[in-house]
Scaffold this motif. Structure first.
Motif, PDB file in Angstrom:
ATOM      1  N   THR A 104     -25.534  -3.502 -25.656  1.00 20.84           N
ATOM      2  CA  THR A 104     -25.032  -2.781 -24.483  1.00 20.84           C
ATOM      3  C   THR A 104     -23.579  -2.411 -24.727  1.00 20.84           C
ATOM      4  O   THR A 104     -22.886  -3.044 -25.504  1.00 20.84           O
ATOM      5  CB  THR A 104     -25.122  -3.637 -23.205  1.00 20.84           C
ATOM      6  N   THR A 105     -23.118  -1.404 -24.029  1.00 18.03           N
ATOM      7  CA  THR A 105     -21.722  -0.995 -24.153  1.00 18.03           C
ATOM      8  C   THR A 105     -20.808  -2.152 -23.781  1.00 18.03           C
ATOM      9  O   THR A 105     -19.847  -2.447 -24.462  1.00 18.03           O
ATOM     10  CB  THR A 105     -21.439   0.213 -23.238  1.00 18.03           C
ATOM     11  N   ALA A 106     -21.165  -2.851 -22.694  1.00 16.85           N
ATOM     12  CA  ALA A 106     -20.341  -3.965 -22.225  1.00 16.85           C
ATOM     13  C   ALA A 106     -20.306  -5.090 -23.243  1.00 16.85           C
ATOM     14  O   ALA A 106     -19.257  -5.671 -23.511  1.00 16.85           O
ATOM     15  CB  ALA A 106     -20.855  -4.482 -20.893  1.00 16.85           C
ATOM     16  N   ALA A 107     -21.439  -5.419 -23.831  1.00 17.98           N
ATOM     17  CA  ALA A 107     -21.480  -6.502 -24.814  1.00 17.98           C
ATOM     18  C   ALA A 107     -20.698  -6.118 -26.059  1.00 17.98           C
ATOM     19  O   ALA A 107     -20.011  -6.946 -26.654  1.00 17.98           O
ATOM     20  CB  ALA A 107     -22.919  -6.839 -25.174  1.00 17.98           C
ATOM     21  N   ALA A 108     -20.790  -4.863 -26.444  1.00 18.89           N
ATOM     22  CA  ALA A 108     -20.106  -4.420 -27.651  1.00 18.89           C
ATOM     23  C   ALA A 108     -18.598  -4.366 -27.461  1.00 18.89           C
ATOM     24  O   ALA A 108     -17.842  -4.655 -28.383  1.00 18.89           O
ATOM     25  CB  ALA A 108     -20.632  -3.047 -28.069  1.00 18.89           C
ATOM     26  N   THR A 109     -18.143  -4.016 -26.260  1.00 21.44           N
ATOM     27  CA  THR A 109     -16.718  -3.873 -26.022  1.00 21.44           C
ATOM     28  C   THR A 109     -16.105  -5.086 -25.335  1.00 21.44           C
ATOM     29  O   THR A 109     -14.893  -5.211 -25.269  1.00 21.44           O
ATOM     30  CB  THR A 109     -16.432  -2.640 -25.136  1.00 21.44           C
ATOM     31  N   GLY A 110     -16.953  -5.961 -24.789  1.00 18.90           N
ATOM     32  CA  GLY A 110     -16.440  -7.127 -24.074  1.00 18.90           C
ATOM     33  C   GLY A 110     -15.965  -6.794 -22.680  1.00 18.90           C
ATOM     34  O   GLY A 110     -15.413  -7.625 -21.982  1.00 18.90           O
ATOM     35  N   SER A 111     -16.178  -5.555 -22.254  1.00 19.40           N
ATOM     36  CA  SER A 111     -15.738  -5.160 -20.912  1.00 19.40           C
ATOM     37  C   SER A 111     -16.932  -5.169 -19.974  1.00 19.40           C
ATOM     38  O   SER A 111     -18.054  -5.422 -20.369  1.00 19.40           O
ATOM     39  CB  SER A 111     -15.122  -3.761 -20.958  1.00 19.40           C
ATOM     40  N   ASN A 112     -16.691  -4.874 -18.715  1.00 20.96           N
ATOM     41  CA  ASN A 112     -17.765  -4.854 -17.733  1.00 20.96           C
ATOM     42  C   ASN A 112     -18.226  -3.414 -17.538  1.00 20.96           C
ATOM     43  O   ASN A 112     -18.131  -2.851 -16.463  1.00 20.96           O
ATOM     44  CB  ASN A 112     -17.285  -5.475 -16.412  1.00 20.96           C
ATOM     45  N   GLY A 113     -18.743  -2.804 -18.620  1.00 23.84           N
ATOM     46  CA  GLY A 113     -19.178  -1.409 -18.599  1.00 23.84           C
ATOM     47  C   GLY A 113     -20.463  -1.228 -17.825  1.00 23.84           C
ATOM     48  O   GLY A 113     -21.033  -2.167 -17.277  1.00 23.84           O
ATOM     49  N   LYS A 114     -20.922   0.017 -17.822  1.00 25.82           N
ATOM     50  CA  LYS A 114     -22.115   0.355 -17.052  1.00 25.82           C
ATOM     51  C   LYS A 114     -23.399   0.110 -17.817  1.00 25.82           C
ATOM     52  O   LYS A 114     -24.473   0.310 -17.284  1.00 25.82           O
ATOM     53  CB  LYS A 114     -22.036   1.809 -16.608  1.00 25.82           C
ATOM     54  N   GLY A 115     -23.325  -0.293 -19.073  1.00 23.10           N
ATOM     55  CA  GLY A 115     -24.527  -0.542 -19.842  1.00 23.10           C
ATOM     56  C   GLY A 115     -25.100   0.740 -20.399  1.00 23.10           C
ATOM     57  O   GLY A 115     -24.416   1.753 -20.507  1.00 23.10           O
ATOM     58  N   VAL A 116     -26.382   0.689 -20.759  1.00 25.05           N
ATOM     59  CA  VAL A 116     -27.050   1.834 -21.362  1.00 25.05           C
ATOM     60  C   VAL A 116     -28.372   2.080 -20.646  1.00 25.05           C
ATOM     61  O   VAL A 116     -28.950   1.165 -20.066  1.00 25.05           O
ATOM     62  CB  VAL A 116     -27.307   1.601 -22.870  1.00 25.05           C
ATOM     63  N   LEU A 117     -28.844   3.329 -20.698  1.00 26.95           N
ATOM     64  CA  LEU A 117     -30.151   3.658 -20.143  1.00 26.95           C
ATOM     65  C   LEU A 117     -31.178   3.552 -21.262  1.00 26.95           C
ATOM     66  O   LEU A 117     -30.993   4.110 -22.343  1.00 26.95           O
ATOM     67  CB  LEU A 117     -30.159   5.067 -19.553  1.00 26.95           C
ATOM     68  N   LEU A 118     -32.248   2.809 -20.999  1.00 25.28           N
ATOM     69  CA  LEU A 118     -33.309   2.624 -21.978  1.00 25.28           C
ATOM     70  C   LEU A 118     -34.617   3.171 -21.426  1.00 25.28           C
ATOM     71  O   LEU A 118     -34.925   2.973 -20.249  1.00 25.28           O
ATOM     72  CB  LEU A 118     -33.495   1.140 -22.306  1.00 25.28           C
ATOM     73  N   ASN A 119     -35.379   3.848 -22.270  1.00 23.81           N
ATOM     74  CA  ASN A 119     -36.687   4.366 -21.900  1.00 23.81           C
ATOM     75  C   ASN A 119     -37.764   3.510 -22.539  1.00 23.81           C
ATOM     76  O   ASN A 119     -37.747   3.295 -23.747  1.00 23.81           O
ATOM     77  CB  ASN A 119     -36.853   5.812 -22.365  1.00 23.81           C
ATOM     78  N   PHE A 120     -38.698   3.016 -21.716  1.00 22.11           N
ATOM     79  CA  PHE A 120     -39.822   2.210 -22.186  1.00 22.11           C
ATOM     80  C   PHE A 120     -41.106   2.937 -21.830  1.00 22.11           C
ATOM     81  O   PHE A 120     -41.285   3.355 -20.692  1.00 22.11           O
ATOM     82  CB  PHE A 120     -39.829   0.837 -21.493  1.00 22.11           C
TER      83      PHE A 120
END
Length: 147
Positions: free
Chosen positions: A28-44
């Protein structure tokens, strides 16, 4: 994952176990940057070819990975309840950023805990037909030579 009451309740989110999220889900963006980002959209994609879109994020406050936006719609349309199981898969080809993602769910059988994917049935000739996901896998095979 066996879904909990809070996973299908009014919180509108599914908590993904940390060890599985970090091993199998895209970063996730947040996990990669360590910030509290909005994450990513995933299609399943489900077994019927329907695509479900979820926001996948890391919440620093609870140190948990979650599926949020789109999750409540999935719960409502599939009738998912606590005790049911949801499974996530990804294609075995490509790289982490281009893998195709899949989702499946299994309703809890109220009669027993056994899976009902395989069904045995006796037809009018007394032969037993075994079906797996609706496909006859052990019944009489027309046109087979038996050798």
């Amino acid at each position: 994952k066996a879904v909990t009451p809070s996973d299908v309740g009014k919180l509108n989110r599914l908590v993904v176990p940390k060890q599985h999220a970090e091993k199998h889900f895209p970063p996730t963006t947040a996990a990669a940057t360590g910030s509290n980002g909005k994450g990513v959209l995933l299609n399943f994609e489900d077994g019927e070819g329907k695509v479900w879109r979820f926001r996948y994020s890391y919440w620093n406050s609870s140190q948990s990975y979650v599926l949020t936006k789109g999750w409540s719609r999935f719960v409502k349309e599939t009738g998912l309840r606590a005790g049911d199981t949801v499974a996530f898969y990804r294609s075995a080809y490509g790289n982490d950023t281009e893998d195709q993602l899949f989702i499946d769910y299994k309703k809890m059988n109220k009669n027993d805990g056994a899976a009902d994917a395989a069904v045995s049935d006796e037809n009018e000739t007394g032969h037993v037909a075994v079906k797996l996901f609706g496909v006859d896998i052990a019944g009489g095979m027309a046109g087979s030579s038996g050798g």
